[in-house]
Design a protein around this motif. Structure first.
Motif, PDB file in Angstrom:
ATOM      1  N   LYS A 159     107.409  32.338  46.388  1.00  0.00           N
ATOM      2  CA  LYS A 159     108.736  31.567  46.901  1.00  0.00           C
ATOM      3  C   LYS A 159     109.009  30.189  46.245  1.00  0.00           C
ATOM      4  O   LYS A 159     109.888  29.573  46.812  1.00  0.00           O
ATOM      5  CB  LYS A 159     108.739  31.643  48.313  1.00  0.00           C
ATOM      6  CG  LYS A 159     108.494  32.695  48.973  1.00  0.00           C
ATOM      7  CD  LYS A 159     108.582  32.847  50.370  1.00  0.00           C
ATOM      8  CE  LYS A 159     108.533  34.032  51.298  1.00  0.00           C
ATOM      9  NZ  LYS A 159     108.509  33.905  52.838  1.00  0.00           N
TER      10      LYS A 159
ATOM     11  N   THR B  77     107.418  27.632  47.032  1.00  0.00           N
ATOM     12  CA  THR B  77     107.613  26.555  48.012  1.00  0.00           C
ATOM     13  C   THR B  77     106.053  25.931  48.145  1.00  0.00           C
ATOM     14  O   THR B  77     105.044  26.908  48.239  1.00  0.00           O
ATOM     15  CB  THR B  77     107.923  27.404  49.332  1.00  0.00           C
ATOM     16  OG1 THR B  77     109.133  28.052  49.121  1.00  0.00           O
ATOM     17  CG2 THR B  77     107.803  26.615  50.667  1.00  0.00           C
TER      18      THR B  77
ATOM     19  N   ALA C 296     111.295  23.675  48.718  1.00  0.00           N
ATOM     20  CA  ALA C 296     111.621  24.775  48.182  1.00  0.00           C
ATOM     21  C   ALA C 296     112.072  24.092  46.946  1.00  0.00           C
ATOM     22  O   ALA C 296     113.160  23.528  46.846  1.00  0.00           O
ATOM     23  CB  ALA C 296     112.302  25.668  48.976  1.00  0.00           C
TER      24      ALA C 296
END
Length: 116
Positions: A76, A78, A23
């Motif tokens: 996100k 990610t 992340a």
């Protein structure tokens, strides 16, 4: 300042699977150009494993093609590394890297160990 955090490493038996997560934070809403994974085994240089651009262009190291995938969640910031059919030779510290606005940021790494 972009920060990169990996997770999901551990010990797994040969033939098993593992999913790493990465992340990115502190991106200030700017688009991330590329996210990817490198690995480094003891006594060996760091090597690229897989990468994916914001537009979805993917590159894999030849030795992991067909066994690893690199899904990405742009919303996100990610990226994941899904690793299947694991063998001891892939044991290493896996590092995530993020490219944004001409700079590359690295995480601290997560250890993956495959036992025979």
């Amino acid at each position: 300042q972009v920060q990169v955090m990996e997770s999901g490493g551990g010990l797994v038996q040969a033939g098993g699977s593992l999913r790493l997560s990465c992340a990115a934070s502190g991106t200030s809403g700017n688009m991330i150009n590329r996210m990817g994974w490198h690995r480094q085994a003891p006594g060996k240089p760091r090597e690229s494993v897989a990468s994916i651009t914001g537009g979805g262009i993917i590159n894999y190291r030849d030795s992991v093609k067909g066994r690893f995938t690199i899904p990405r969640d742009n919303a996100k910031d990610t990226v994941y590394l899904q690793m299947n059919s694991l063998q001891p030779d892939i044991s290493a510290v896996y590092y995530c890297n993020v490219q944004q606005t001409g700079r590359t940021y690295w995480g601290k790494g997560t250890l993956v160990t495959v036992s025979s």
